[in-house]
Design a protein around this motif. Structure first.
Motif, PDB file in Angstrom:
ATOM      1  N   MET A 293      39.397  35.080  35.456  1.00 55.99           N
ATOM      2  CA  MET A 293      39.772  33.599  34.929  1.00 55.99           C
ATOM      3  C   MET A 293      39.411  32.582  35.694  1.00 55.99           C
ATOM      4  N   LYS A 294      38.940  31.607  35.278  1.00 61.69           N
ATOM      5  CA  LYS A 294      38.309  30.335  35.858  1.00 61.69           C
ATOM      6  C   LYS A 294      39.513  29.855  36.619  1.00 61.69           C
ATOM      7  N   CYS A 295      40.766  29.769  36.315  1.00 59.73           N
ATOM      8  CA  CYS A 295      41.885  29.094  36.782  1.00 59.73           C
ATOM      9  C   CYS A 295      42.255  30.127  38.385  1.00 59.73           C
ATOM     10  N   LEU A 296      41.665  31.173  38.253  1.00 58.37           N
ATOM     11  CA  LEU A 296      41.910  32.231  39.359  1.00 58.37           C
ATOM     12  C   LEU A 296      40.853  32.184  40.385  1.00 58.37           C
ATOM     13  N   ASP A 297      39.791  31.036  40.242  1.00 57.33           N
ATOM     14  CA  ASP A 297      38.629  31.303  40.966  1.00 57.33           C
ATOM     15  C   ASP A 297      37.834  32.577  40.534  1.00 57.33           C
ATOM     16  N   TYR A 298      37.933  32.940  39.077  1.00 57.18           N
ATOM     17  CA  TYR A 298      37.240  33.747  38.664  1.00 57.18           C
ATOM     18  C   TYR A 298      37.435  35.644  39.213  1.00 57.18           C
ATOM     19  N   GLN A 299      38.624  35.330  39.784  1.00 57.26           N
ATOM     20  CA  GLN A 299      39.224  36.838  40.138  1.00 57.26           C
ATOM     21  C   GLN A 299      40.147  37.272  38.963  1.00 57.26           C
ATOM     22  N   SER A 300      40.375  38.470  38.734  1.00 59.13           N
ATOM     23  CA  SER A 300      41.164  39.162  37.671  1.00 59.13           C
ATOM     24  C   SER A 300      42.414  39.071  38.000  1.00 59.13           C
ATOM     25  N   PRO A 301      43.321  38.924  37.103  1.00 59.22           N
ATOM     26  CA  PRO A 301      44.875  39.010  37.256  1.00 59.22           C
ATOM     27  C   PRO A 301      45.197  40.197  37.802  1.00 59.22           C
ATOM     28  N   TYR A 302      44.660  41.336  37.276  1.00 55.95           N
ATOM     29  CA  TYR A 302      44.965  42.528  37.740  1.00 55.95           C
ATOM     30  C   TYR A 302      44.907  42.823  39.297  1.00 55.95           C
ATOM     31  N   THR A 303      43.802  42.337  39.677  1.00 59.94           N
ATOM     32  CA  THR A 303      43.408  42.425  41.238  1.00 59.94           C
ATOM     33  C   THR A 303      44.371  41.536  41.938  1.00 59.94           C
ATOM     34  N   LEU A 304      44.621  40.492  41.687  1.00 59.73           N
ATOM     35  CA  LEU A 304      45.703  39.461  42.267  1.00 59.73           C
ATOM     36  C   LEU A 304      47.135  39.929  42.316  1.00 59.73           C
ATOM     37  N   PHE A 305      47.255  40.489  41.060  1.00 60.60           N
ATOM     38  CA  PHE A 305      48.715  40.758  41.062  1.00 60.60           C
ATOM     39  C   PHE A 305      48.970  42.203  41.795  1.00 60.60           C
ATOM     40  N   HIS A 306      48.053  43.165  42.001  1.00 59.61           N
ATOM     41  CA  HIS A 306      48.481  44.240  42.753  1.00 59.61           C
ATOM     42  C   HIS A 306      48.082  44.038  44.264  1.00 59.61           C
ATOM     43  N   GLU A 307      47.386  42.892  44.576  1.00 53.99           N
ATOM     44  CA  GLU A 307      47.294  42.438  46.121  1.00 53.99           C
ATOM     45  C   GLU A 307      48.858  41.877  46.386  1.00 53.99           C
ATOM     46  N   LYS A 308      49.367  41.177  45.557  1.00 55.71           N
ATOM     47  CA  LYS A 308      50.563  40.644  45.736  1.00 55.71           C
ATOM     48  C   LYS A 308      51.784  41.713  45.982  1.00 55.71           C
ATOM     49  N   LEU A 309      51.550  42.689  44.968  1.00 52.79           N
ATOM     50  CA  LEU A 309      52.640  43.826  45.093  1.00 52.79           C
ATOM     51  C   LEU A 309      52.546  44.665  46.400  1.00 52.79           C
ATOM     52  N   LEU A 310      51.265  44.946  46.965  1.00 53.09           N
ATOM     53  CA  LEU A 310      50.906  45.795  48.250  1.00 53.09           C
ATOM     54  C   LEU A 310      51.545  44.705  49.275  1.00 53.09           C
ATOM     55  N   PHE A 311      51.293  43.372  49.088  1.00 54.10           N
ATOM     56  CA  PHE A 311      51.772  42.595  50.369  1.00 54.10           C
ATOM     57  C   PHE A 311      53.271  42.725  50.279  1.00 54.10           C
ATOM     58  N   ARG A 312      53.896  42.704  49.236  1.00 62.74           N
ATOM     59  CA  ARG A 312      55.379  42.703  49.117  1.00 62.74           C
ATOM     60  C   ARG A 312      56.062  44.004  49.653  1.00 62.74           C
ATOM     61  N   VAL A 313      55.230  45.077  49.523  1.00 63.02           N
ATOM     62  CA  VAL A 313      55.639  46.336  49.915  1.00 63.02           C
ATOM     63  C   VAL A 313      55.809  46.500  51.384  1.00 63.02           C
ATOM     64  N   ALA A 314      54.399  45.853  51.791  1.00 65.15           N
ATOM     65  CA  ALA A 314      54.226  46.008  53.249  1.00 65.15           C
ATOM     66  C   ALA A 314      55.133  44.983  54.239  1.00 65.15           C
ATOM     67  N   THR A 315      55.554  44.017  53.771  1.00 62.50           N
ATOM     68  CA  THR A 315      56.440  43.193  54.216  1.00 62.50           C
ATOM     69  C   THR A 315      57.892  43.254  54.084  1.00 62.50           C
ATOM     70  N   LEU A 316      58.171  43.667  52.715  1.00 62.42           N
ATOM     71  CA  LEU A 316      59.617  43.700  52.495  1.00 62.42           C
ATOM     72  C   LEU A 316      60.141  45.165  52.371  1.00 62.42           C
TER      73      LEU A 316
END
Length: 318
Positions: A293-316
């Motif tokens: 998506m252009k608004c995500l600097d041409y990254q996919s929602p799937y990639t960003l979402f699962h990166e956020k999930l992994l970060f949450r699991v690692a921190t919280l």
């Protein structure tokens, strides 16, 4: 707009000098007045129309158009790439940006559109988000039930609206055939634009509430933003922060409205959701979430979402 020749442009110059209006010139030349409007707008030089200069501008524009088409036709790898991505339902803008990031020979978004409009790519039109159903006036349905204890969107923390914090979602329903009760419940994570969709037998509040509880438990949702549909009347039972848009203001939840548009392209107006399974929805949803998506600097929602999930699991740890 039809193509003008030199003789027609000569007559336009003379008639314009004699004070004829665009509509009168159109009647003299037996063309649409819009053709004259566009001819004068596109081919005037410093707001003065001269037939010879207009002919030259049109010639150069046409030549450059053919040159751009030749770039795609002469590069088999580029042509096959464009066709493959269009079949995957990518937009020309997404295709151009991804190609330019991986290759030295560049291509522009308008050039891809021109390729699709040409005889070489006309059959790819069906993969574009171009045709939208005409809006019709709806008949009044009487007084709508007011949802109790709503918190309006004005009270929502600013950080949510700025999409700088994970865990916040916009929610909506998609219904098509009015004589069927089945519908789609759509949730979109606001920072990553990741879409979650559930098939519901009806839009009854208790079914919606049940699925929202399931989503909250699975994805750790902290807040949801709704419209004023009666299906969200059970918002107080969700035990998270809930916010409501003002009536007739879909622009206040733009992410889910854009997501609905993407989903409706796969499930058009005549779709009967009673015949649609969750497995079918999941396949389409994965395809949508994997697109850059252009608004995500041409990254996919799937990639960003699962990166956020992994970060949450690692921190919280949740």
């Amino acid at each position: 707009m039809r193509h003008m020749d030199q003789s027609q442009r000569d007559r336009i110059q003379v008639l314009k000098k004699d004070g004829y209006s665009n509509r009168k010139i159109a009647r003299v030349l037996w063309v649409s007045h819009r053709t004259i409007d566009k001819e004068l707008t596109r081919n005037s030089v410093c707001w003065v129309y001269t037939s010879t200069k207009a002919q030259h501008k049109a010639y150069v524009r046409r030549k450059m158009c053919k040159k751009q088409m030749k770039k795609i036709r002469d590069n088999d790898e580029m042509e096959q790439y464009i066709r493959a991505r269009l079949k995957d339902d990518w937009s020309p803008d997404e295709i151009a940006h991804t190609w330019n990031g991986e290759h030295t020979i560049k291509i522009s978004t308008p050039t891809i559109y021109k390729y699709i409009d040409s005889r070489y790519g006309y059959w790819l039109h069906e993969h574009l988000y171009t045709q939208r159903p005409k809006k019709r006036r709806r008949k009044g349905k009487g007084k709508r039930e007011i949802i109790k204890q709503r918190v309006m969107i004005d009270a929502r923390p600013e950080i949510i609206g700025l999409r700088k914090e994970f865990w916040h979602y916009e929610v909506d329903l998609i219904m098509w055939k009015q004589w069927t009760k089945a519908c789609l419940l759509v949730l979109i994570e606001m920072t990553t634009r990741y879409k979650i969709v559930y098939v519901l037998a009806s839009k009854h509040a208790h079914l919606v509430e049940e699925k929202l509880h399931e989503a909250i438990k699975e994805y750790g949702i902290r807040s949801m933003t709704f419209d004023n549909g009666s299906e969200f009347a059970g918002h107080l039972n969700l035990w998270i922060a809930t916010y409501f848009c003002y009536p007739h203001s879909p622009r206040q939840k733009p992410q889910v409205e854009r997501g609905n548009k993407n989903i409706r392209w796969y499930y058009p107006k005549w779709t009967n959701f009673q015949r649609t399974t969750q497995e079918e929805i999941d396949i389409v949803l994965k395809k949508i979430n994997m697109r850059p998506m252009k608004c995500l600097d041409y990254q996919s929602p799937y990639t960003l979402f699962h990166e956020k999930l992994l970060f949450r699991v690692a921190t919280l740890g949740v």
